[in-house]
Design an enzyme around this catalytic site. Structure first.
Site, PDB file in Angstrom:
ATOM      1  N   ASP A 293      -3.542 -12.122   0.764  1.00 10.22           N
ATOM      2  CA  ASP A 293      -4.834 -11.452   0.906  1.00 10.22           C
ATOM      3  C   ASP A 293      -5.858 -12.430   1.468  1.00 10.22           C
ATOM      4  O   ASP A 293      -5.765 -13.638   1.230  1.00 10.22           O
ATOM      5  CB  ASP A 293      -5.330 -10.897  -0.428  1.00 10.22           C
ATOM      6  CG  ASP A 293      -6.433  -9.862  -0.202  1.00 10.22           C
ATOM      7  OD1 ASP A 293      -6.098  -8.702   0.065  1.00 10.22           O
ATOM      8  OD2 ASP A 293      -7.611 -10.238  -0.258  1.00 10.22           O
TER       9      ASP A 293
ATOM     10  N   ARG B  15       0.783  -1.228   0.000  1.00 12.90           N
ATOM     11  CA  ARG B  15       0.000   0.000   0.000  1.00 12.90           C
ATOM     12  C   ARG B  15       0.818   1.284   0.000  1.00 12.90           C
ATOM     13  O   ARG B  15       0.909   1.968  -0.989  1.00 12.90           O
ATOM     14  CB  ARG B  15      -0.922   0.037   1.225  1.00 12.90           C
ATOM     15  CG  ARG B  15      -2.302  -0.462   0.915  1.00 12.90           C
ATOM     16  CD  ARG B  15      -3.230  -0.126   2.049  1.00 12.90           C
ATOM     17  NE  ARG B  15      -4.606  -0.526   1.781  1.00 12.90           N
ATOM     18  CZ  ARG B  15      -5.570  -0.379   2.641  1.00 12.90           C
ATOM     19  NH1 ARG B  15      -5.348   0.131   3.828  1.00 12.90           N
ATOM     20  NH2 ARG B  15      -6.790  -0.749   2.330  1.00 12.90           N
TER      21      ARG B  15
ATOM     22  N   TYR C  47     -17.787 -10.608   1.236  1.00  6.23           N
ATOM     23  CA  TYR C  47     -17.205 -10.374  -0.098  1.00  6.23           C
ATOM     24  C   TYR C  47     -17.800 -11.324  -1.128  1.00  6.23           C
ATOM     25  O   TYR C  47     -18.061 -10.946  -2.268  1.00  6.23           O
ATOM     26  CB  TYR C  47     -15.679 -10.516  -0.050  1.00  6.23           C
ATOM     27  CG  TYR C  47     -15.030  -9.305   0.555  1.00  6.23           C
ATOM     28  CD1 TYR C  47     -14.822  -8.158  -0.198  1.00  6.23           C
ATOM     29  CD2 TYR C  47     -14.692  -9.276   1.902  1.00  6.23           C
ATOM     30  CE1 TYR C  47     -14.275  -7.017   0.357  1.00  6.23           C
ATOM     31  CE2 TYR C  47     -14.141  -8.144   2.473  1.00  6.23           C
ATOM     32  CZ  TYR C  47     -13.933  -7.023   1.698  1.00  6.23           C
ATOM     33  OH  TYR C  47     -13.406  -5.895   2.260  1.00  6.23           O
TER      34      TYR C  47
ATOM     35  N   ARG D  72       4.344  -2.662  -7.987  1.00  3.76           N
ATOM     36  CA  ARG D  72       2.982  -2.726  -8.528  1.00  3.76           C
ATOM     37  C   ARG D  72       2.865  -2.137  -9.923  1.00  3.76           C
ATOM     38  O   ARG D  72       1.938  -2.448 -10.657  1.00  3.76           O
ATOM     39  CB  ARG D  72       2.013  -2.013  -7.565  1.00  3.76           C
ATOM     40  CG  ARG D  72       1.489  -2.897  -6.481  1.00  3.76           C
ATOM     41  CD  ARG D  72       0.508  -3.941  -7.005  1.00  3.76           C
ATOM     42  NE  ARG D  72      -0.822  -3.368  -7.183  1.00  3.76           N
ATOM     43  CZ  ARG D  72      -1.451  -3.306  -8.330  1.00  3.76           C
ATOM     44  NH1 ARG D  72      -0.875  -3.752  -9.428  1.00  3.76           N
ATOM     45  NH2 ARG D  72      -2.669  -2.806  -8.398  1.00  3.76           N
TER      46      ARG D  72
HETATM   47  O1  CP3 Z   1      -1.151  -6.390   6.357  1.00  7.43           O
HETATM   48  C1  CP3 Z   1      -0.475  -6.567   5.341  1.00  7.43           C
HETATM   49  O2  CP3 Z   1       0.232  -5.684   4.853  1.00  7.43           O
HETATM   50  C2  CP3 Z   1      -0.464  -7.935   4.713  1.00  7.43           C
HETATM   51  C3  CP3 Z   1      -1.168  -8.058   3.483  1.00  7.43           C
HETATM   52  C4  CP3 Z   1      -2.665  -7.875   3.459  1.00  7.43           C
HETATM   53  C5  CP3 Z   1      -3.332  -7.476   2.266  1.00  7.43           C
HETATM   54  N1  CP3 Z   1      -4.678  -7.569   2.500  1.00  7.43           N
HETATM   55  C6  CP3 Z   1      -2.667  -7.081   1.007  1.00  7.43           C
HETATM   56  C7  CP3 Z   1      -3.412  -6.267   0.039  1.00  7.43           C
HETATM   57  C8  CP3 Z   1      -3.651  -8.137   4.419  1.00  7.43           C
HETATM   58  C9  CP3 Z   1      -3.503  -8.531   5.885  1.00  7.43           C
HETATM   59  C10 CP3 Z   1      -4.905  -7.954   3.793  1.00  7.43           C
HETATM   60  C11 CP3 Z   1      -6.191  -8.200   4.491  1.00  7.43           C
HETATM   61  C12 CP3 Z   1      -7.436  -7.875   3.805  1.00  7.43           C
HETATM   62  N2  CP3 Z   1      -7.717  -7.929   2.459  1.00  7.43           N
HETATM   63  C13 CP3 Z   1      -8.622  -7.511   4.466  1.00  7.43           C
HETATM   64  C14 CP3 Z   1      -8.829  -7.427   5.968  1.00  7.43           C
HETATM   65  C15 CP3 Z   1      -8.248  -6.210   6.561  1.00  7.43           C
HETATM   66  C16 CP3 Z   1      -8.913  -4.932   6.208  1.00  7.43           C
HETATM   67  O3  CP3 Z   1      -8.207  -4.067   5.669  1.00  7.43           O
HETATM   68  O4  CP3 Z   1     -10.090  -4.774   6.496  1.00  7.43           O
HETATM   69  C17 CP3 Z   1      -9.614  -7.294   3.492  1.00  7.43           C
HETATM   70  C18 CP3 Z   1     -11.020  -6.864   3.759  1.00  7.43           C
HETATM   71  C19 CP3 Z   1      -9.024  -7.574   2.219  1.00  7.43           C
HETATM   72  C20 CP3 Z   1      -9.691  -7.528   0.883  1.00  7.43           C
HETATM   73  C21 CP3 Z   1      -9.062  -6.572  -0.016  1.00  7.43           C
HETATM   74  N3  CP3 Z   1      -7.827  -6.738  -0.611  1.00  7.43           N
HETATM   75  C22 CP3 Z   1      -9.576  -5.320  -0.458  1.00  7.43           C
HETATM   76  C23 CP3 Z   1     -10.919  -4.737  -0.046  1.00  7.43           C
HETATM   77  C24 CP3 Z   1      -8.634  -4.753  -1.322  1.00  7.43           C
HETATM   78  C25 CP3 Z   1      -8.757  -3.478  -2.118  1.00  7.43           C
HETATM   79  C26 CP3 Z   1      -8.539  -2.270  -1.288  1.00  7.43           C
HETATM   80  C27 CP3 Z   1      -7.126  -2.141  -0.723  1.00  7.43           C
HETATM   81  O5  CP3 Z   1      -6.931  -2.496   0.393  1.00  7.43           O
HETATM   82  O6  CP3 Z   1      -6.231  -1.688  -1.452  1.00  7.43           O
HETATM   83  C28 CP3 Z   1      -7.524  -5.631  -1.356  1.00  7.43           C
HETATM   84  C29 CP3 Z   1      -6.287  -5.432  -2.131  1.00  7.43           C
HETATM   85  C30 CP3 Z   1      -5.007  -5.523  -1.367  1.00  7.43           C
HETATM   86  N4  CP3 Z   1      -4.694  -6.453  -0.409  1.00  7.43           N
HETATM   87  C31 CP3 Z   1      -3.869  -4.702  -1.578  1.00  7.43           C
HETATM   88  C32 CP3 Z   1      -2.862  -5.159  -0.705  1.00  7.43           C
HETATM   89  C33 CP3 Z   1      -1.456  -4.667  -0.597  1.00  7.43           C
HETATM   90  C34 CP3 Z   1      -3.768  -3.562  -2.601  1.00  7.43           C
HETATM   91  C35 CP3 Z   1      -3.607  -4.129  -3.945  1.00  7.43           C
HETATM   92  C36 CP3 Z   1      -2.917  -3.155  -4.854  1.00  7.43           C
HETATM   93  O7  CP3 Z   1      -1.699  -3.027  -4.721  1.00  7.43           O
HETATM   94  O8  CP3 Z   1      -3.596  -2.588  -5.713  1.00  7.43           O
END
Ligand code: CP3
Length: 357
Positions: free
Chosen positions: A87, A42, A164, A51
Site C-alpha cells: 500500500d 479487492r 492522507y 481477508r
Molecule cells: O494494485 C494493486 O492491486 C496493488 C496493491 C495496492 C493497494 N493499494 C492494496 C490495498 C495499491 C497499488 C494500492 C494503492 C493505493 N492505496 C492508493 C493509490 C491508488 C488509488 O486507488 O487511488 C491509495 C490512495 C491507497 C490508500 C488506501 N489503501 C485506501 C484509501 C484504502 C481503503 C480503500 C480501499 O481501497 O479499499 C486502502 C486499503 C487497501 N489497499 C486495500 C487493498 C487491497 C483494501 C484493504 C482491505 O482488504 O480491506
C-alpha cells in the site's frame, strides 16, 4: 508452486522481453498489454477469503501471503504484468505515524502531523530494515516469475501521501491539505521535502529487490489548480523521477488530470496514466506522443454487460490508434464488486482486438 503451467504459454512466446516492458519503452508489440490497478486484492474471491482470516496490514507484512496475493490475478486474469501487493501508506509507520485500516472508513492516521514541529519530527526511512517484509515479498514474486512476467513496484507521490497525512485519512475536498499549503507554505515544503526523500528511497529499494517497472500514484494531484500544481507539487515529483534508475520504466498516474497533463509530463515518467474523463487519443496528442500512455477504461464499465465492455475496449484501442506505447488499464482501481468473469472478458478483448497479424 503457483500455477506455473498457466504462465508457460506466454513464457515461450515472450522470452525475457515481455510485451508490457516493450510497450513502456514505446516499442512495437504484437498486441496491447493490459493490467489493472488494484488487481491484487479487492475483487478477487481468494483475496476476500484471506481477508476473513487476516487484517489488511498483516497480509502486507507477511511476505508469503503478499506474494501469493500478487500472483493471484496472473492465474485467473492473464494480465501482462503483476503489481506487488502493498500500500502507498506503508512508509508512514516507519516515519513515525500510527496507521490503521478501519472497516468502512479506510485508512486512519492517528494524531496527523500538521505543525512545523510535528513535521520536523517525521523520520526518514530505511527500507531494508523498516520495510523488509515488502522487499522480501518482491524477491519471492520475482523468483516465481523468473523475469517472464514483469512485476511493478509502486509508491504514492509526495502530494498524495501528504493529503492522507494532513487529513488523517480519506477526504473529498482536501481542505486541511490546501489550508496548510496556503497558510504555512514553509511547513508544506518541509513536509514535501521529507516525503520526496522517503519516496525515492522506497522506490529504489523496490528496484534493487527486483521490480521491473515502477508506478508513482499521484492520485489526487488533479485536485489542484495548474498553478498550484506547478508551485507546490511538480518540483518534488521531478526530483522523484530524477532519483530513480533509468534501468526500469516509470509510470506517472493521476486522476482528474485534464488541467495538469503537460505539467505531469514535465515532472517525469516514461508513461503517463490517465483516467476515463479524458479521451485517450486527445490526451496522447497533448503529450506529443513523447511518452507512453496508460489507461483508461472507467472501472464502472466492468459492472455492465460484456458486450458493452467490448464496445468500450474497442473505442479505447481505436483512440490509441495502434501506436506503440499504449498500456491498457482502467482509469482508476478495479471496484470491489466487479465480476471476475467481466475482467477476464476485458483482458481477452484487449488481447484479441489489438492483435497485429
Ligand atoms: O494494485 C494493486 O492491486 C496493488 C496493491 C495496492 C493497494 N493499494 C492494496 C490495498 C495499491 C497499488 C494500492 C494503492 C493505493 N492505496 C492508493 C493509490 C491508488 C488509488 O486507488 O487511488 C491509495 C490512495 C491507497 C490508500 C488506501 N489503501 C485506501 C484509501 C484504502 C481503503 C480503500 C480501499 O481501497 O479499499 C486502502 C486499503 C487497501 N489497499 C486495500 C487493498 C487491497 C483494501 C484493504 C482491505 O482488504 O480491506
Amino acid at each position: 508452486m503457483l500455477a506455473r503451467e498457466t504462465y508457460e504459454g506466454r513464457k515461450m512466446k515472450e522470452g525475457k522481453n515481455p510485451v508490457f516492458l516493450r510497450a513502456c519503452r514505446r516499442e512495437q508489440t504484437e498486441y496491447t498489454p493490459v493490467w489493472l490497478m488494484r488487481q491484487a486484492g479487492r475483487f478477487l474471491p481468494e483475496y476476500r477469503n484471506l481477508r476473513r482470516q487476516y487484517p489488511f496490514l498483516t497480509l502486507c507484512k507477511t511476505p508469503e501471503l503478499a506474494a501469493q496475493i500478487t500472483l493471484l490475478p496472473l492465474k485467473t486474469l492473464r494480465v501482462d504484468a503483476a503489481i506487488i501487493f502493498a500500500d502507498i501508506l506503508l512508509p508512514l509507520e516507519p516515519m513515525g505515524m500510527t496507521l490503521e485500516f478501519t472497516k468502512g472508513e479506510g485508512p486512519v492516521i492517528h494524531h496527523p502531523p500538521r505543525s512545523r514541529a510535528e513535521v520536523q519530527r517525521l523520520r526518514p526511512i530505511e527500507p531494508e530494515s523498516d520495510l523488509s517484509f515488502l522487499l522480501e515479498a518482491i524477491r519471492l514474486v520475482c523468483r516465481e516469475l523468473a523475469g517472464e512476467i514483469p512485476l511493478i513496484g509502486f509508491s504514492g507521490a509526495p502530494f498524495t501521501l501528504a493529503c492522507y497525512i494532513i487529513e488523517g485519512g480519506v477526504t473529498k475536498d482536501f481542505i486541511r491539505t490546501k489550508s496548510l499549503m496556503y497558510q504555512d507554505p514553509l511547513t508544506w515544503h518541509l513536509l514535501m521535502e521529507r516525503l520526496t526523500e522517503v519516496v525515492i528511497s522506497y522506490l529504489n529499494a523496490q528496484v534493487t529487490a527486483g521490480v521491473a517497472a515502477v508506478q508513482l500514484f499521484d492520485t489526487w494531484a488533479g485536485a489542484l489548480s495548474p498553478a498550484d500544481y506547478r508551485e507546490f507539487v511538480l518540483p518534488y515529483n521531478k526530483r522523484v523521477f530524477q532519483g530513480l534508475p533509468t534501468s526500469v520504466p516509470t509510470i506517472h498516474f493521476a486522476i482528474n488530470s485534464a488541467g495538469i497533463l503537460e505539467a505531469m509530463q514535465e515532472a517525469g515518467g516514461d508513461v503517463i496514466g490517465i483516467d476515463w474523463r479524458l479521451d485517450l487519443g486527445t490526451a496522447w496528442q497533448r503529450l506529443k506522443y513523447a511518452v507512453g500512455i496508460q489507461g483508461n477504461l472507467d472501472p464502472a464499465v466492468l459492472l455492465g454487460s460484456q458486450e458493452h465492455i467490448q464496445g468500450r475496449v474497442t473505442e479505447i484501442l481505436r483512440a490509441a490508434g495502434g501506436k506503440p506505447g499504449h498500456i491498457f488499464n482502467l482509469g482508476h482501481g478495479v471496484l470491489p464488486h466487479t465480476p471476475v468473469d467481466n475482467v477476464i472478458a476485458m483482458v481477452e478483448a484487449v488481447h484479441r482486438l489489438s492483435k497485429k497479424e
